[in-house]
Write an enzyme that holds these catalytic residues in place. Structure first.
Site, PDB file in Angstrom:
ATOM      1  CG  LEU A   1      10.704 153.749  33.891  1.00 37.42           C
ATOM      2  CD1 LEU A   1      10.993 155.228  33.681  1.00 37.42           C
ATOM      3  CD2 LEU A   1       9.308 153.401  33.360  1.00 37.42           C
TER       4      LEU A   1
ATOM      5  CD  GLU B   1      10.519 153.761  19.720  1.00 36.41           C
ATOM      6  OE1 GLU B   1      11.653 154.089  19.377  1.00 36.41           O
ATOM      7  OE2 GLU B   1       9.862 152.862  19.155  1.00 36.41           O
TER       8      GLU B   1
ATOM      9  CB  SER C   1      12.767 176.084  35.986  1.00 34.10           C
ATOM     10  OG  SER C   1      11.635 175.708  35.364  1.00 34.10           O
TER      11      SER C   1
ATOM     12  CG  ASP D   1       7.789 169.886  37.662  1.00 30.50           C
ATOM     13  OD1 ASP D   1       7.970 170.636  38.645  1.00 30.50           O
ATOM     14  OD2 ASP D   1       7.558 170.305  36.512  1.00 30.50           O
TER      15      ASP D   1
ATOM     16  CB  SER E   1      -2.787 173.678  24.373  1.00 29.77           C
ATOM     17  OG  SER E   1      -2.385 172.561  25.162  1.00 29.77           O
TER      18      SER E   1
ATOM     19  CG  HIS F   1       1.833 164.624  33.304  1.00 30.61           C
ATOM     20  ND1 HIS F   1       1.923 165.982  33.394  1.00 30.61           N
ATOM     21  CD2 HIS F   1       2.193 164.326  32.039  1.00 30.61           C
ATOM     22  CE1 HIS F   1       2.317 166.485  32.239  1.00 30.61           C
ATOM     23  NE2 HIS F   1       2.472 165.496  31.389  1.00 30.61           N
TER      24      HIS F   1
ATOM     25  CD  GLU G   1       5.684 166.102  35.847  1.00 31.72           C
ATOM     26  OE1 GLU G   1       4.727 166.859  35.949  1.00 31.72           O
ATOM     27  OE2 GLU G   1       6.608 166.281  35.025  1.00 31.72           O
TER      28      GLU G   1
ATOM     29  CD  GLU H   1       2.004 173.768  23.823  1.00 33.87           C
ATOM     30  OE1 GLU H   1       1.022 174.331  24.302  1.00 33.87           O
ATOM     31  OE2 GLU H   1       2.914 173.279  24.528  1.00 33.87           O
TER      32      GLU H   1
HETATM   33  P1  0O2 Z   1       8.846 172.618  32.354  1.00 40.04           P
HETATM   34  O1  0O2 Z   1       9.574 173.763  31.747  1.00 40.04           O
HETATM   35  O2  0O2 Z   1       8.645 171.520  31.380  1.00 40.04           O
HETATM   36  O3  0O2 Z   1       9.439 172.128  33.646  1.00 40.04           O
HETATM   37  P2  0O2 Z   1       1.874 169.785  39.493  1.00 40.04           P
HETATM   38  O4  0O2 Z   1       3.261 169.378  38.998  1.00 40.04           O
HETATM   39  O5  0O2 Z   1       0.880 168.679  39.409  1.00 40.04           O
HETATM   40  O6  0O2 Z   1       1.939 170.423  40.852  1.00 40.04           O
HETATM   41  P3  0O2 Z   1       1.684 171.303  37.054  1.00 40.04           P
HETATM   42  O7  0O2 Z   1       3.121 171.644  36.937  1.00 40.04           O
HETATM   43  O8  0O2 Z   1       0.696 172.307  36.518  1.00 40.04           O
HETATM   44  O9  0O2 Z   1       1.337 170.964  38.568  1.00 40.04           O
HETATM   45  O10 0O2 Z   1       1.427 169.880  36.454  1.00 40.04           O
HETATM   46  P4  0O2 Z   1       1.173 169.356  35.001  1.00 40.04           P
HETATM   47  O11 0O2 Z   1      -0.037 169.922  34.349  1.00 40.04           O
HETATM   48  O12 0O2 Z   1       1.185 167.879  35.198  1.00 40.04           O
HETATM   49  O13 0O2 Z   1       2.440 169.853  34.151  1.00 40.04           O
HETATM   50  C1  0O2 Z   1       3.730 169.455  34.490  1.00 40.04           C
HETATM   51  C2  0O2 Z   1       4.634 169.498  33.281  1.00 40.04           C
HETATM   52  O14 0O2 Z   1       3.986 168.905  32.147  1.00 40.04           O
HETATM   53  C3  0O2 Z   1       5.012 170.888  32.811  1.00 40.04           C
HETATM   54  O15 0O2 Z   1       6.064 171.366  33.591  1.00 40.04           O
HETATM   55  C4  0O2 Z   1       5.411 170.585  31.357  1.00 40.04           C
HETATM   56  O16 0O2 Z   1       6.682 169.953  31.282  1.00 40.04           O
HETATM   57  C5  0O2 Z   1       4.372 169.562  30.947  1.00 40.04           C
HETATM   58  N1  0O2 Z   1       3.198 170.231  30.385  1.00 40.04           N
HETATM   59  C6  0O2 Z   1       2.025 170.455  31.002  1.00 40.04           C
HETATM   60  N2  0O2 Z   1       1.167 171.078  30.176  1.00 40.04           N
HETATM   61  C7  0O2 Z   1       1.814 171.266  29.016  1.00 40.04           C
HETATM   62  C8  0O2 Z   1       1.433 171.842  27.741  1.00 40.04           C
HETATM   63  O17 0O2 Z   1       0.323 172.338  27.551  1.00 40.04           O
HETATM   64  N3  0O2 Z   1       2.389 171.832  26.759  1.00 40.04           N
HETATM   65  C9  0O2 Z   1       3.635 171.306  26.943  1.00 40.04           C
HETATM   66  N4  0O2 Z   1       4.499 171.339  25.911  1.00 40.04           N
HETATM   67  N5  0O2 Z   1       4.018 170.750  28.128  1.00 40.04           N
HETATM   68  C10 0O2 Z   1       3.128 170.722  29.138  1.00 40.04           C
HETATM   69  P5  0O2 Z   1       6.344 172.924  33.731  1.00 40.04           P
HETATM   70  O18 0O2 Z   1       6.940 173.178  35.068  1.00 40.04           O
HETATM   71  O19 0O2 Z   1       5.108 173.709  33.423  1.00 40.04           O
HETATM   72  O20 0O2 Z   1       7.395 173.230  32.639  1.00 40.04           O
END
Ligand code: 0O2
Length: 222
Positions: free
Chosen positions: A32, A49, A60, A83, A125, A131, A150, A165
């Site tokens: 990157l 940025e 986690s 991730d 939301s 991603h 990820e 959020e």
């Molecule tokens: P944390 O605490 O940030 O690590 P997959 O990874 O594809 O098997 P997943 O995890 O449902 O399945 O994938 P998705 O939807 O791509 O989300 C991955 C990460 O994106 C989340 O990790 C969050 O960091 C972020 N994310 C997804 N949806 C939201 C949201 O609605 N709001 C915010 N603020 N962040 C979001 P984690 O493990 O859920 O959490």
């Protein structure tokens, strides 16, 4: 089992795996940075940025496995948690997000496993971000191994929204009052409007600069 395997063999394979994920973060981070430097060199501006990277905490990881109905084993974490190594790329403009994603995906050693475009298809939301789950080869003393990363790519404004959020969700442990959800959704719309306005302003400025070059002949190659 609620904890990962902390036996001597378990700790050893945990350390090896974390070494692999850390190396993957370095690899993708460097890629990157190179793209950003090249952009600066060719187009005189930086699409990125800043970049943040992290390794998911064991707590986690266990929580995520549990949520999905898997036992907390190192094997399951490697297989089902995409991730563990996460990198967040914050761009100035929405167009930069797709440019960066496209340039990364085209690199021959990167394999794209999945893409979730929450910019074109935002979450209920209001969450917006792009991603990608990719693998990169890590060259170790005894050969190469693929490691998953990820990559979340979003604008400064999208990141601002997502951080707040996330904080709100944490405070209310997921049970966010309806009026706050509504206001967050309103903020998400403002974020989209702001991003669109900033992009069009930037395009206008760029067009102006191009005209200036032709008329003034200040720079022969852009
Ligand atoms: P944390 O605490 O940030 O690590 P997959 O990874 O594809 O098997 P997943 O995890 O449902 O399945 O994938 P998705 O939807 O791509 O989300 C991955 C990460 O994106 C989340 O990790 C969050 O960091 C972020 N994310 C997804 N949806 C939201 C949201 O609605 N709001 C915010 N603020 N962040 C979001 P984690 O493990 O859920 O959490």
């Amino acid at each position: 089992m609620d904890k990962l395997d902390y036996s001597p063999e378990g700790v050893d394979s945990w350390k090896t795996i974390i070494l692999l994920y850390n190396s993957a973060l370095k690899e993708v981070g460097t890629k990157l940075e190179i793209l950003n430097d090249e952009f600066q060199h060719v187009h005189q501006y930086n699409p990125i940025e800043h970049i943040k990277s992290r390794i998911k905490t064991p707590e986690s990881i266990v929580k995520k496995l549990k949520r999905r109905g898997y036992e907390s084993s190192i094997e399951n974490m490697v297989k089902y948690v995409n991730d563990i190594a996460g990198i967040r790329v914050i761009c100035s403009f929405t167009s930069d997000i797709y440019r960066i994603a496209d340039m990364l995906a085209k690199q021959s050693d990167i394999k794209v496993l999945s893409i979730k475009d929450y910019i074109r298809n935002p979450k209920e939301s209001g969450y917006k971000s792009y991603h990608m789950i990719v693998t990169v080869p890590i060259f170790l003393s005894d050969g190469s191994k693929e490691a998953k990363v990820e990559i979340q790519i979003r604008t400064v404004a999208m990141d601002f929204w997502a951080s707040l959020e996330h904080k709100i969700n944490y405070k209310y442990e997921g049970d966010v009052p309806e009026h706050i959800k509504r206001e967050l959704l309103e903020c998400a719309e403002m974020v989209s409007d702001l991003d669109a306005k900033m992009l069009s302003l930037n395009e206008e400025i760029k067009d102006g600069e191009e005209d200036e070059d032709v008329v003034g002949g200040l720079r022969l190659v852009r």
